[in-house]
Design a protein around this motif. Structure first.
Motif, PDB file in Angstrom:
ATOM      1  N   GLU A 207       0.831  -1.368  -0.006  1.00 37.38           N
ATOM      2  CA  GLU A 207       0.028  -0.072  -0.111  1.00 37.38           C
ATOM      3  C   GLU A 207       0.773   1.168   0.067  1.00 37.38           C
ATOM      4  O   GLU A 207       1.631   1.488   1.114  1.00 37.38           O
ATOM      5  N   HIS A 234      -3.629   9.190   2.790  1.00 36.30           N
ATOM      6  CA  HIS A 234      -3.584   9.486   4.447  1.00 36.30           C
ATOM      7  C   HIS A 234      -3.277  10.607   4.938  1.00 36.30           C
ATOM      8  O   HIS A 234      -3.098  10.651   6.216  1.00 36.30           O
ATOM      9  N   HIS A 261      -9.297   2.988  -0.719  1.00 35.92           N
ATOM     10  CA  HIS A 261     -10.210   4.005   0.212  1.00 35.92           C
ATOM     11  C   HIS A 261      -9.902   5.675  -0.557  1.00 35.92           C
ATOM     12  O   HIS A 261      -9.330   6.591   0.339  1.00 35.92           O
TER      13      HIS A 261
END
Ligand SMILES: [Zn+2]
Length: 367
Positions: A207, A234, A261
């Motif tokens: 990731e 993030h 996400h």
């Protein structure tokens, strides 16, 4: 369709009201008590409407005290809670509570997820179509499980494959791996794949972190050591300014397979990225990058409404748990439920592809 499902989601309504009540408390202990009760309700397998007995009482549910039970019974009875209304009237934190309320849109409770998975009216994928989970974290970054435990837990869920996607070095706060560690993990995965040959395939994933300018913390050379690269934001997830370009830039990285996400929202806490989502989905579809439905109950990102727009833009999807423990692998169910609400055909979901087709797709993207 989706809105109707939301309206029937009593556990989500109750969970939200208990969180409101938590934030109206002046005692920290009571705040934590209501927060815990909310978490218990949101994670129940069954709807509270099915749990209530003929005499109007509830069975004892661990973690739910008398005050929370009263809220539940009020909601079952009237659809709202005078207790919560009154607490909010007396609270000086209503502005904060209203802000949090606005950040609960399109979140499904666990009971609603399971109901949607059982309901044959939906055209989307069912659990049998789902062959493997493509985002999870092991002890190599911020997860708890060993690689061997992950394989066994995925096999017991009936998966044929899974990708381990620990964080890359740009996210030290989440235990991001140095490149040397990532290569070492890759060798450990190769050894396990040898042992499980013909029974299970673990995919070497990572990731990567999307910086504020849309660039990744992995060079093309570094990314080429992984079979699957997720790119996810993030940081800068509470800003109003438009970040379309940031996400579009990330989809252009030649090694990215999945935009994970994409919003970076957290239920009741964080709105996530503001962007022209149709433009982001168009870019992802054009680049052949899958968009993710992250099934972590606090994320549910994309939700069914955005996923429906991504479907119209021609995207393919990844439905993932984002598990950090093996018991969280069930979060994939949440992603499946959103996909069913959005009406995504299994053909458009890379987790529904057999391993050979998936590996071919991954290799084509990162050639
Ligand atoms: Zn992430």
């Amino acid at each position: 369709m989706g809105h109707q499902a939301q309206r029937a989601d009593i556990n989500a309504v109750v969970g939200g009201l208990l969180r409101d009540l938590a934030f109206a408390q002046t005692s920290r202990q009571r705040m934590f008590g209501y927060k815990r009760a909310a978490a218990v309700v949101l994670a129940l397998d069954r709807s509270l409407a099915d749990l209530v007995r003929g005499d109007g009482t509830l069975p004892k549910i661990p973690g739910i005290g008398p005050a929370s039970t009263r809220v539940i019974l009020e909601v079952l009875d009237t659809g709202g809670s005078p207790t919560v209304d009154e607490a909010l009237r007396r609270s000086d934190k209503t502005a904060d509570i209203e802000r949090r309320r606005a950040l609960r849109g399109n979140f499904l409770s666990r009971a609603e997820v399971l109901r949607i998975l059982r309901d044959p009216a939906f055209a989307g994928p069912d659990a049998d179509d789902y062959l493997g989970d493509l985002q999870m974290h092991s002890e190599w970054s911020d997860g708890a499980a060993t690689l061997g435990e992950i394989i066994e837990a995925c096999m017991s869920r009936g998966y044929a494959y899974a990708a381990v996607t620990d964080h890359s070095h740009g996210l030290p706060i989440a235990g991001g791996m140095s490149m040397a560690r990532a290569l070492e993990q890759g060798q450990a995965i190769d050894r396990l794949n040898h042992d499980y040959r013909g029974r299970f395939r673990l995919i070497r994933g990572i990731e990567a972190n999307i910086g504020s300018d849309g660039r990744l913390d992995l060079s093309a050379e570094e990314a080429s050591h992984s079979e699957l690269v997720l790119a996810a934001p993030h940081s800068k997830l509470r800003r109003d300014d438009d970040q379309t370009e940031r996400l579009v830039t990330a989809t252009r990285h030649p090694h990215v397979h999945i935009l994970a996400h994409p919003r970076g929202r957290i239920s009741g806490t964080r709105p996530g990225i503001n962007a022209d989502w149709d433009a982001v989905f168009q870019a992802a579809a054009g680049e052949g990058v899958a968009v993710e439905i992250d099934g972590d109950p606090a994320r549910q990102d994309l939700d069914f409404a955005l996923a429906h727009r991504a479907l119209a833009a021609g995207c393919v999807f990844a439905l993932d748990s984002d598990a950090h423990t093996t018991s969280q692998l069930r979060y994939a169910d949440t992603a499946l439920a959103h996909a069913r609400l959005a009406g995504i055909p299994p053909e458009r979901i890379i987790n529904c592809w057999p391993i050979d087709r998936l590996l071919t797709w991954l290799r084509q993207r990162s050639k």
